[in-house]
Enzyme design. Sequence first.
Site, PDB file in Angstrom:
ATOM      1  N   ASN A  13       0.554  -1.635   0.099  1.00 22.19           N
ATOM      2  CA  ASN A  13      -0.211   0.042   0.239  1.00 22.19           C
ATOM      3  C   ASN A  13       0.873   1.216  -0.302  1.00 22.19           C
ATOM      4  O   ASN A  13       2.035   1.730   0.949  1.00 22.19           O
ATOM      5  CB  ASN A  13      -1.015   0.056   1.034  1.00 22.19           C
ATOM      6  N   HIS A  57       0.696   5.684   1.956  1.00 23.33           N
ATOM      7  CA  HIS A  57       1.689   6.647   2.250  1.00 23.33           C
ATOM      8  C   HIS A  57       3.140   7.959   1.971  1.00 23.33           C
ATOM      9  O   HIS A  57       3.387   8.680   1.653  1.00 23.33           O
ATOM     10  CB  HIS A  57       2.424   5.782   3.442  1.00 23.33           C
ATOM     11  N   HIS A 117      -5.330   3.904  -2.165  1.00 23.93           N
ATOM     12  CA  HIS A 117      -7.348   4.089  -1.534  1.00 23.93           C
ATOM     13  C   HIS A 117      -6.970   5.737  -2.514  1.00 23.93           C
ATOM     14  O   HIS A 117      -6.812   6.467  -1.573  1.00 23.93           O
ATOM     15  CB  HIS A 117      -6.847   3.869  -0.027  1.00 23.93           C
ATOM     16  N   ARG A 155      -9.736   8.353  -1.737  1.00 23.37           N
ATOM     17  CA  ARG A 155     -10.314   8.772  -0.497  1.00 23.37           C
ATOM     18  C   ARG A 155     -11.642  10.120  -1.022  1.00 23.37           C
ATOM     19  O   ARG A 155     -10.363  10.656  -1.766  1.00 23.37           O
ATOM     20  CB  ARG A 155      -9.294   8.757   1.083  1.00 23.37           C
ATOM     21  N   ARG A 199      -6.920  12.832   0.629  1.00 22.16           N
ATOM     22  CA  ARG A 199      -5.535  13.412   1.403  1.00 22.16           C
ATOM     23  C   ARG A 199      -4.153  12.259   1.362  1.00 22.16           C
ATOM     24  O   ARG A 199      -3.477  13.320   1.388  1.00 22.16           O
ATOM     25  CB  ARG A 199      -6.146  13.329   2.882  1.00 22.16           C
ATOM     26  N   GLU A 221      -8.364   0.588  -3.338  1.00 22.46           N
ATOM     27  CA  GLU A 221      -9.186   0.748  -2.223  1.00 22.46           C
ATOM     28  C   GLU A 221     -10.456   2.086  -2.682  1.00 22.46           C
ATOM     29  O   GLU A 221     -10.355   2.737  -2.943  1.00 22.46           O
ATOM     30  CB  GLU A 221      -8.706   0.754  -0.761  1.00 22.46           C
ATOM     31  N   THR A 279      -8.217   3.160   8.039  1.00 20.00           N
ATOM     32  CA  THR A 279      -9.471   2.662   7.749  1.00 20.00           C
ATOM     33  C   THR A 279      -9.852   2.009   9.264  1.00 20.00           C
ATOM     34  O   THR A 279      -8.808   0.852   9.763  1.00 20.00           O
ATOM     35  CB  THR A 279      -9.648   1.621   6.621  1.00 20.00           C
ATOM     36  N   GLU A 326     -10.697  -9.465   2.469  1.00 22.48           N
ATOM     37  CA  GLU A 326      -9.977  -9.027   2.705  1.00 22.48           C
ATOM     38  C   GLU A 326     -10.108  -8.623   4.739  1.00 22.48           C
ATOM     39  O   GLU A 326     -10.819  -8.363   5.093  1.00 22.48           O
ATOM     40  CB  GLU A 326      -9.273  -7.591   2.655  1.00 22.48           C
ATOM     41  N   HIS A 367      -3.307  -4.439   7.553  1.00 21.25           N
ATOM     42  CA  HIS A 367      -3.922  -3.577   8.407  1.00 21.25           C
ATOM     43  C   HIS A 367      -3.204  -3.660   9.630  1.00 21.25           C
ATOM     44  O   HIS A 367      -2.782  -4.810  10.473  1.00 21.25           O
ATOM     45  CB  HIS A 367      -4.953  -3.191   8.355  1.00 21.25           C
TER      46      HIS A 367
HETATM   47  N1  PXP Z   1      -5.657  -2.933   4.221  1.00 17.65           N
HETATM   48  C1  PXP Z   1      -6.741  -2.153   3.483  1.00 17.65           C
HETATM   49  C2  PXP Z   1      -8.165  -2.147   3.466  1.00 17.65           C
HETATM   50  C3  PXP Z   1      -6.427  -0.682   4.260  1.00 17.65           C
HETATM   51  O1  PXP Z   1      -7.553   0.190   4.160  1.00 17.65           O
HETATM   52  C4  PXP Z   1      -5.221  -0.671   4.753  1.00 17.65           C
HETATM   53  C5  PXP Z   1      -5.076   0.467   5.155  1.00 17.65           C
HETATM   54  O2  PXP Z   1      -4.998   0.696   3.936  1.00 17.65           O
HETATM   55  C6  PXP Z   1      -4.432  -1.745   4.524  1.00 17.65           C
HETATM   56  C7  PXP Z   1      -4.802  -2.778   4.077  1.00 17.65           C
HETATM   57  C8  PXP Z   1      -2.825  -1.421   4.933  1.00 17.65           C
HETATM   58  O3  PXP Z   1      -2.627  -0.836   6.012  1.00 17.65           O
HETATM   59  P1  PXP Z   1      -1.191  -1.058   7.383  1.00 17.65           P
HETATM   60  O4  PXP Z   1      -0.969   0.598   5.976  1.00 17.65           O
HETATM   61  O5  PXP Z   1      -1.218  -1.231   8.093  1.00 17.65           O
HETATM   62  O6  PXP Z   1      -0.497  -1.772   6.967  1.00 17.65           O
END
Ligand code: PXP
Length: 239
Positions: free
Chosen positions: A10, A13, A46, A48, A52, A73, A104, A154, A189
Amino acid sequence: MTRALRLGVNIDHVATLRNARGGGHPDPFTIAKACAAAGADGVTIHLREDRRHIRDADAEVICRWAAKPVNFEMAATEEMAAIATRLKPHGACIVPERRAEVTTEGGLNVVQQRAKLQPVIRRLQDAGIVVSLFIDPEPEQVRAAAEIGAQVVELHTGAYAHGKPGELERLRAAAALTAEAGLECHAGHGLTFANVQPVAALPQVVELNIGHFLIGEALLMGLPAAIAEMKRLMAEAAG
Ligand code: PXP
């Protein structure tokens, strides 16, 4: 035989960091390609509602990139369904989205939102997109996801990652149920080098989506090394 376990990175960031200065660096698409070169099996973004981190132009270029599967996402809104069906990522993961949340925070309530989710799922699938629902590891949510036609769930590993007692057992039971329900099982997550292996060892899990830790760890050890180490830990647990 070793179970193939995919890692989706992901990269939201990266966009957060880029946006902090308002310029173009670091560029999420460049990082997506670096993730692929380092062994990631796909990338997750994602888009949003408040833009952001990932922005429309990022989503456009990353979803059109054919080299690796892109997991998009999205909230189950008209705006996001229109964007997804136009960009046609490999997969879409429907997540709950609240404007004030930092990330999330919980899974979708599929049981309560069947009527809202079902047409969105159908619309995405009609565009050739594989649809995943991000849910807490609860049996009734797994069953509801299958009943309304999702192909993938997921499982939200956030509570497990925070050390809540009994969460690994809940994940194990939910993952077992996905197989019975005919769903593909992903998880993510809050996963880190320290906590990934028990989740990676769940036999039904075929994909982990990991962001914050990997991007943070990249500052210390470099992105290729962080991805390689995560893949090594996953393969060790899955083997
Ligand atoms: N899966 C989903 C559906 C998420 O929303 C996120 C966070 O954006 C992640 C995985 C990844 O989570 P993390 O950034 O904590 O590894």
